[in-house]
Enzyme design. Structure first.
Site, PDB file in Angstrom:
ATOM      1  N   ASP A   1      26.657 -35.093  22.003  1.00 34.31           N
ATOM      2  CA  ASP A   1      25.706 -35.315  20.900  1.00 34.31           C
ATOM      3  C   ASP A   1      26.391 -35.372  19.536  1.00 34.31           C
ATOM      4  OD1 ASP A   1      23.856 -35.241  22.907  1.00 34.31           O
ATOM      5  OD2 ASP A   1      22.777 -33.483  22.190  1.00 34.31           O
TER       6      ASP A   1
ATOM      7  N   ASP B   1      26.266 -38.533  25.723  1.00 34.81           N
ATOM      8  CA  ASP B   1      25.213 -38.992  24.800  1.00 34.81           C
ATOM      9  C   ASP B   1      25.673 -38.905  23.348  1.00 34.81           C
ATOM     10  OD1 ASP B   1      23.750 -39.041  27.177  1.00 34.81           O
ATOM     11  OD2 ASP B   1      22.752 -37.138  26.769  1.00 34.81           O
TER      12      ASP B   1
END
EC number: 3.1.1.11
Length: 522
Positions: A336, A357
């Protein structure tokens, strides 16, 4: 007095549980106020809306009331907990509901005064859809923040958040997705000052404040410089941050408009933090650098989160800034890394690195000429470059990556690219949308290209596209066969994801002076 900067090369008690339950039940069993009337031109109705202008304004006011009532109830419990993670989740929700109230109020104001200073691009349909989409995603982010907590609060507020979500989704259906309305003469909005238009390209930039750790500037840390900046500024306010590593978590709040930060280079000026989910922070609050004020620009700066892969979610940069630009910036972390949370954003000549991600969120965002680097993950971990969070088919949001180099970072190269399988993305939400075009894909990308989130979730409703990519990872023969995946064979399909079309870049990027390619030219 401005300075001249030369361009750089380089558990809640039982009593309170009962009170909260009573308040929420009372609110959600009540009816909303009827539609209010307002004076809006017929032009707005015919060009932008599928309903009457009066109905649209009334729906906005109802939704604003709903947001404010949920926030009012939740605020009574803001300081009622000894649980660090839960306190953060509640704080996030209050901020996010505040964001939503602002975004809904902008929509109301702009729809009533199409030439007002609060209008951003001058293209009303684009502005409305952007702001309503942001107001939609905020409720999801609020709910996500309660992950890992054991509290009655999440269950009690879920009904309220759901009601706000439904109201905003209905508003999105009332705006035409592709209005013919243009900005003022198709040019830069009139409120943008001419002198602001070439700040990124000028040999010298007039700065308003200097940050230097050695005391040679106005401030020794970035946070103090941000706090001293004017609120709701209609001109560009420039902060020069001298070389050094600034270990602080910086937050540029929503009232700080048109801030620009310039460093001495992405390897020289570094803003560094180490907040993480494992240490009790929500993903939203873990950001080393977070910006919500509209019109933000950053140049020649590194934003990093050093928490490491074992700390899981740990954001280096989060942007909720509408019409924001990041130019020649390094954004590095692991899971992230870059949270493109909401609004319209543009990244040019940046370096972005991470593992799981590491580019995620629900903004409408374009990356051009960027280096996107997959790092070595934890054992048995898979890398996913993107995790786009579009939850409603009427949102204009998505990730577009153009003219970029997608490769392995040095640590993954040293360990072998096969040690951590890497994919272009996976669908975080039901209508996840990501397009990769005219980019170099190295052998770090798996032949399948894309990764499932959880079984067949979203595989029919997502939209993933590729166009004219090249390199050893760009082969299409073994790509996924999902209904939502497609290869563009014509430029007319890919054109929708260019700067000019996807983020309406021609209407606002000229005001920043950043280099950009409107469509397909190199």
């Amino acid at each position: 007095m401005p300075y001249l900067l030369m361009a750089s090369h380089n558990p809640l008690p039982a009593g309170k549980q009962l009170l909260l339950l009573v308040l929420l039940c009372a609110f959600f069993s009540s009816s909303f106020i009827p539609f209010a009337s307002c004076s809006i031109t017929d032009d707005l109705q015919t060009q932008c809306l599928k309903v009457s202008a009066t109905e649209f304004a009334g729906s906005l006011k109802d939704t604003i009331d709903a947001v404010q009532q949920v926030a009012s109830i939740l605020s009574q419990f803001a300081n009622a907990f000894g649980d660090f993670r839960l306190a953060n989740a509640i704080s996030d929700c209050l901020d996010l509901l505040d964001f939503s109230a602002d975004e809904l109020n902008w929509s109301l104001s702009a729809s009533q005064n199409q030439k007002g200073k609060n209008n951003s691009t001058g293209k009303l349909s684009s502005d409305l859809r952007t702001w309503l989409s942001a107001a939609l995603v905020n409720q999801d982010t609020c709910s996500n923040g309660f992950e890992g907590t054991n509290s009655i609060v999440q269950g009690l507020i879920s009904a309220g958040l759901g009601q706000v979500t439904s109201l905003v989704q209905e508003l999105l259906t009332q705006v035409h997705p592709n209005s013919n309305q243009q900005g003022p003469n198709g040019q830069i909005p009139s409120w943008v000052k001419t002198k602001d238009r070439k700040l990124l390209q000028a040999d010298g930039v007039s700065v308003d404040a200097i940050v230097a750790q050695d005391g040679t500037g106005n401030f020794t840390n970035v946070t103090d410089a941000v706090l001293a900046a004017p609120d709701y500024s209609m001109r560009r306010y420039v902060i020069y941050i001298k070389r050094g590593t600034y270990k602080e978590n910086v937050e540029i709040k929503k009232k700080k408009w048109n801030l620009m930060m310039i460093g001495d280079g992405m390897d020289a000026t570094i803003i560094s933090g180490n907040r993480s989910f494992v240490d009790g922070w929500t993903t939203f609050r873990s950001a080393t650098f977070a910006v919500s004020g509209r019109g933000f620009i950053a140049r020649d700066i590194t934003f990093e989160n050093t928490a490491g892969p074992e700390k899981h979610q740990a954001v280096a940069l989060r942007s909720d800034s509408d019409l924001s630009v990041f130019y020649r910036c390094n954004i590095r972390g692991y899971q992230d890394t870059l949270y493109t949370h909401t609004m319209r954003q543009f990244y040019r000549d940046c370096k972005i690195s991470g593992t799981v991600d590491f580019i995620f969120g629900d903004a409408t965002v374009v990356f051009q000429n960027c280096q996107i680097l997959a790092k070595k993950g934890l054992p048995n971990q898979k890398n996913s470059i993107t995790a786009q969070g579009r939850k409603d088919p009427n949102e204009p949001t998505g990730i577009s990556i153009q003219f970029c180099n997608i490769t392995a970072d040095s640590d993954l190269e040293a360990a072998s690219v096969n040690s951590t399988p890497t994919y272009l993305g996976r669908p975080w939400k039901l209508y996840s949308r990501t397009v990769i075009m005219q980019s170099f894909l190295s052998n770090v990308i798996r032949p399948e290209g894309w990764l499932e989130w959880n079984g067949d979730f979203a595989l029919n409703s997502l939209f993933y596209g590729e166009y004219m990519n090249y390199g050893p990872g760009a082969g299409l023969g073994s790509r996924v066969k999902w209904p939502g995946y497609q290869v563009f064979n014509e430029s007319t399909q890919a054109k929708n994801y260019t700067v000019a079309q996807f983020i309406e870049g021609n209407l606002w990027l000229p005001s920043t002076g950043v280099k950009y390619t409107a469509e397909f030219g190199v």
